[in-house]
Design an enzyme around this catalytic site. Structure first.
Site, mmCIF file in Angstrom:
data_model
loop_
_atom_site.group_PDB
_atom_site.id
_atom_site.type_symbol
_atom_site.label_atom_id
_atom_site.label_comp_id
_atom_site.label_asym_id
_atom_site.label_seq_id
_atom_site.Cartn_x
_atom_site.Cartn_y
_atom_site.Cartn_z
ATOM 1 C CE LYS A 34 -0.079 0.392 5.069
ATOM 2 N NZ LYS A 34 -0.555 -0.288 6.273
ATOM 3 C CE1 TYR A 268 15.850 31.873 5.855
ATOM 4 C CE2 TYR A 268 16.007 29.438 5.139
ATOM 5 C CZ TYR A 268 15.726 30.730 4.724
ATOM 6 O OH TYR A 268 15.656 31.012 3.553
HETATM 7 C C1 LIG Z 1 0.154 -1.468 6.855
HETATM 8 C C2 LIG Z 1 -0.523 -2.870 7.069
HETATM 9 C C3 LIG Z 1 0.097 -4.108 7.309
HETATM 10 C C4 LIG Z 1 1.529 -4.395 7.429
HETATM 11 O O1 LIG Z 1 2.151 -4.060 8.577
HETATM 12 P P1 LIG Z 1 3.406 -3.614 8.844
HETATM 13 O O2 LIG Z 1 3.783 -3.532 10.200
HETATM 14 O O3 LIG Z 1 4.246 -3.013 7.985
HETATM 15 O O4 LIG Z 1 3.877 -5.365 8.738
HETATM 16 C C5 LIG Z 1 -0.749 -5.063 7.532
HETATM 17 N N1 LIG Z 1 -2.103 -5.100 7.483
HETATM 18 C C6 LIG Z 1 -2.873 -3.876 7.440
HETATM 19 C C7 LIG Z 1 -4.553 -3.760 7.485
HETATM 20 C C8 LIG Z 1 -1.927 -2.840 7.102
HETATM 21 O O5 LIG Z 1 -2.740 -1.504 7.219
#
Ligand SMILES: *Cc1c(COP(=O)(O)O)cnc(C)c1O
Length: 372
Positions: A34, A268
């Site tokens: 994702k 800055y």
């Molecule tokens: C992002 C996510 C994962 C992966 O989690 P990690 O900690 O990166 O292994 C698994 N399941 C869902 C529903 C997620 O949103």
């Protein structure tokens, strides 16, 4: 959009190494790609999963899932981020064989209404999300009888997989909560399995997989570990996830190198003042590139494999480092590694500590500078 002056390099050999390490744990995998594969590039990641013979993948939006399908990935693609689907979403899911995640009554009704109108030749596979304690998305356990009955009366919908998500699997001292989540998950699955015995289950994230919180037939959903980072880092279970290799390197050129004399200040707010003769260099990355403006003291970059401290205030497109202690003074145009690279490399874990965040956010932020 103008191009950033920093450069993001993705090491797909390391990604493949991490996948094979995770495959050795013995679970079916649904790698999580994702949010553009946590900044690493979802299209190439999907192609790698296909080459590795992986049969499940989890994307973010339905559009991202469709893009994964278009790379030629042939397995199941679950979209984890599903607002209430409309008819065109369902048509897309049917056309591309995507698996929308259904997590509330509104979604369930909408998807049924759409398939009833579209009359698909084969049922639409869906993932059913159960809330086991994250209180984010999902049906509560007490609704599962009703969900199962609704689905049993909807032959155009097929619950392919039941999904839930751990909230504290990366904190071994909170394992009681994780065990409770597992228990709720398996009770929900028992209800579903009475009507849908072939339904699969998917609970463990990276921490759940590495921390041995997953049943043998669980389809685990590692995300962070694919990209080389260990969510159990710094905990008593750290070793369960050892041997991963970081996948993202970020570098930027030096644009200016010059002495800073004792008593002179820089940047800055004049937050840095030299108390002795220094050699300083400005690197072409700043907060516009996701390099955060407020790092803690001790933040470093890496030049020729040697760490150099960040000094002064991070600017929009430039950041200053103290080059005084390097054996060979660099010149403008030389490469500075913000993350990764050779030698005493800075990791996303280091940057996360300096920025007060987690490596997930680091790769998502810096990965936006990718040009491929
Ligand atoms: C992002 C996510 C994962 C992966 O989690 P990690 O900690 O990166 O292994 C698994 N399941 C869902 C529903 C997620 O949103």
């Amino acid at each position: 959009m103008t191009q950033p002056s920093c450069h993001v390099h993705i090491n797909w050999d390391n990604f493949r190494h991490n996948i094979s390490l995770l495959m050795q744990k013995g679970h079916t995998l649904m790698p999580v790609i994702k949010a553009d594969a946590y900044g690493h590039g979802v299209l190439k990641a999907a192609a790698e999963l296909e080459k590795a013979g992986i049969r499940w993948a989890a994307a973010g939006t339905l559009e991202e899932a469709a893009a994964v399908r278009d790379t030629g990935f042939s397995g199941h693609i679950v979209s984890l981020l599903s607002p209430v689907p409309d008819r065109s979403d369902v048509a897309l899911a049917l056309q591309k064989r995507l698996v929308p995640l259904i997590h509330n009554r509104e979604g369930l009704r909408a998807v049924k209404a759409a398939v009833d109108k579209l009359c698909p030749a084969r049922p639409l596979d869906i993932a059913v999300k159960v809330d086991t304690g994250m209180a984010r998305l999902g049906f509560p356990l007490e609704d599962m009888e009703e969900v199962a009955a609704f689905l049993a009366a909807s032959p155009a919908l097929n619950p392919l997989v039941q999904v839930s998500h751990f909230s504290v699997a990366d904190e071994p001292e909170e394992d009681d909560y994780t065990v409770r989540q597992r228990d709720i998950f398996s009770r929900a699955a028992a209800i579903m399995h009475r009507r849908f015995p072939a339904m699969r289950c998917s609970l463990g994230n990276t921490a759940g997989l590495a921390g041995k919180h997953s049943d043998p037939d669980d389809i685990c959903r590692p995300g962070l570990a694919l990209y080389g980072y260990n969510p159990l880092y710094g905990t008593s279970k750290e070793k369960e996830c050892a041997g991963l290799l970081p996948v993202m390197d970020v570098s930027a050129p030096l644009v200016s190198v010059h002495p800073l004399h004792a008593g002179e200040s820089l940047g800055y707010g004049r937050t840095y003042a030299a108390d002795s003769e220094r050699l300083v260099g400005w690197v072409a990355i700043g907060y516009a590139d996701g390099y955060r403006r407020n790092p803690s003291p001790g933040t470093c970059m890496c030049v020729n494999g040697v760490r150099v401290p960040v000094i002064g205030r991070v600017a929009m497109q430039m950041t200053c480092v103290d080059l005084t202690d390097l054996p060979v003074p660099p010149v403008p145009g030389d490469t500075v590694y913000v993350m990764g690279g050779p030698g005493d490399a800075v990791s996303a874990q280091d940057l996360a500590a300096w920025w007060g965040t987690i490596p997930y956010e680091v790769t998502c932020l810096l990965g936006r500078n990718r040009l491929d």
